[in-house]
Motif scaffolding. Structure first.
Motif, PDB file in Angstrom:
ATOM      1  N   LYS A 347       3.180  -0.553  -7.167  1.00 53.23           N
ATOM      2  CA  LYS A 347       2.787   0.747  -7.732  1.00 53.23           C
ATOM      3  C   LYS A 347       2.495   1.755  -6.629  1.00 53.23           C
ATOM      4  N   LYS A 348       1.759   1.298  -5.611  1.00 52.25           N
ATOM      5  CA  LYS A 348       1.417   2.187  -4.501  1.00 52.25           C
ATOM      6  C   LYS A 348       2.648   2.675  -3.769  1.00 52.25           C
ATOM      7  N   GLU A 351       4.444   5.281  -5.846  1.00 53.32           N
ATOM      8  CA  GLU A 351       3.713   6.558  -5.842  1.00 53.32           C
ATOM      9  C   GLU A 351       3.957   7.294  -4.528  1.00 53.32           C
TER      10      GLU A 351
END
Length: 354
Positions: A347-348, A351
């Motif tokens: 997810k990081k 992003e």
């Protein structure tokens, strides 16, 4: 090993918890079809078993009797708690965590011949760490328990729900059920199964390698002893040490730590029915040649080889976990936490790319 809001016990009736903002979803995990599931799914008979356990979600809304929600509804609700937006990643983490928590408790009840039928829990977001954690009290209102898998012996809150009439005698029966559970909950953190790892090193120069194995064993709650013996230079002493650990009846996994020409693991494997795993401390100069002495074994021997000290300890833990629910729980929680860390890293990264 599961991340929770629990910090410490304060008294017999209170505990300190981390401040969390609660996510208004009840997560239900079912192994056996019963209760409301049968009403919502006519045609399914009570006792149908789910493999893997079935996960369901319900939105906490008393006015509408806590309606069942899908993953898509939770995501589209665009919840945000303690600064954390609840999207697909967070839903996946709660779903995976629910299954792991259920399986750990299910395994804990099995030695008492008691079936954990289903379980409901809630999660919150820790306001300091911004992590999703189990932020619920799991008690006799949270699950169904059937001793010997027999619904007629149920010991949970359902025994109260099923009362046709609330009488003093009926309430005494409910009280006895709750006392039965209270007494046995104390046993969930105990096990009758013993086990140990014995690390045999060919030379005391390998001590640092062996200490890593011992340290990793400690994370699983497994006792570990270190011994020095050489199958080449003192085979009689090696076999004497082996017999010492076979003679006291404690289940044992032997880890053979021998560099250069590894005779230690194969000799042990050929002379004991206990599990043996090779964990050679390979050198940079000769490691690619030396490892074959651990991999190429005569027929009739079965000692697997792992190069990582931590993996050797995990191998032993997986063996003991077959009969020790506390060790199994640590393995299961490690699996979950590794999966969560990968999910959050992905997810990081996405992003940052956006």
């Amino acid at each position: 090993g599961i991340k929770t809001a629990f910090v410490r016990k304060q008294s017999d009736t209170a505990f300190i918890a981390a401040h969390c903002e609660m996510i208004p979803i009840e997560w239900v995990c079912r192994r056996i079809a019963t209760g409301s599931f049968l009403k919502r799914n006519p045609g399914v008979k009570e006792g149908y078993k789910f493999y893997p356990p079935k996960i369901e979600m319900f939105y906490k809304d008393d006015a509408n009797n806590d309606p069942q929600w899908s993953e898509e509804q939770i995501i589209e609700a665009k919840f945000c708690f303690a600064g954390l937006s609840i999207g697909q990643t967070e839903v996946d983490i709660m779903s995976r965590s629910t299954q792991a928590i259920f399986e750990i408790l299910e395994k804990a009840w099995q030695p008492q011949n008691c079936t954990l039928v289903d379980l409901k829990i809630e999660f919150g977001v820790n306001t300091l760490t911004k992590e999703i954690v189990l932020a619920d009290v799991i008690d006799n209102d949270s699950w169904r328990l059937w001793p010997a898998g027999d619904r007629s012996q149920q010991k949970d809150k359902q025994s109260y729900r099923d009362l046709k009439e609330v009488t003093p005698e009926a309430l005494q029966m409910v009280k006895r059920n709750f006392e039965w559970v209270s007494e046995r909950v104390e046993l969930l953190l105990k096990t009758k199964s013993q086990g140990r790892v014995v690390v045999l090193m060919g030379s005391s120069s390998d001590i640092s390698h062996c200490e890593k194995i011992k340290k990793a064993c400690a994370t699983y709650g497994i006792p570990c002893e270190l011994r020095v013996t050489s199958a080449h230079k003192g085979p009689d002493e090696t076999l004497r040490i082996k017999a010492e650990y076979e003679g006291d009846g404690i289940p044992t996994v032997f880890v053979a730590v021998a560099g250069r020409s590894n005779g230690l693991g194969p000799v042990m494997s050929g002379n004991t029915a206990y599990p043996v795993v090779n964990c050679p401390p390979l050198s940079a100069d000769w490691g690619t040649q030396d490892v074959w002495s651990s991999l190429r074994l005569p027929s009739g021997l079965s000692c697997p080889t792992t190069l990582s000290p931590e993996a050797a300890a995990q191998f032993a833990a997986q063996i003991f976990g077959l009969n020790n629910h506390l060790v199994w729980a640590k393995l299961r929680s490690n699996m979950l936490n590794t999966w969560i860390s990968l999910k959050q890293a992905d997810k990081k990264l996405r992003e940052c790319s956006l």
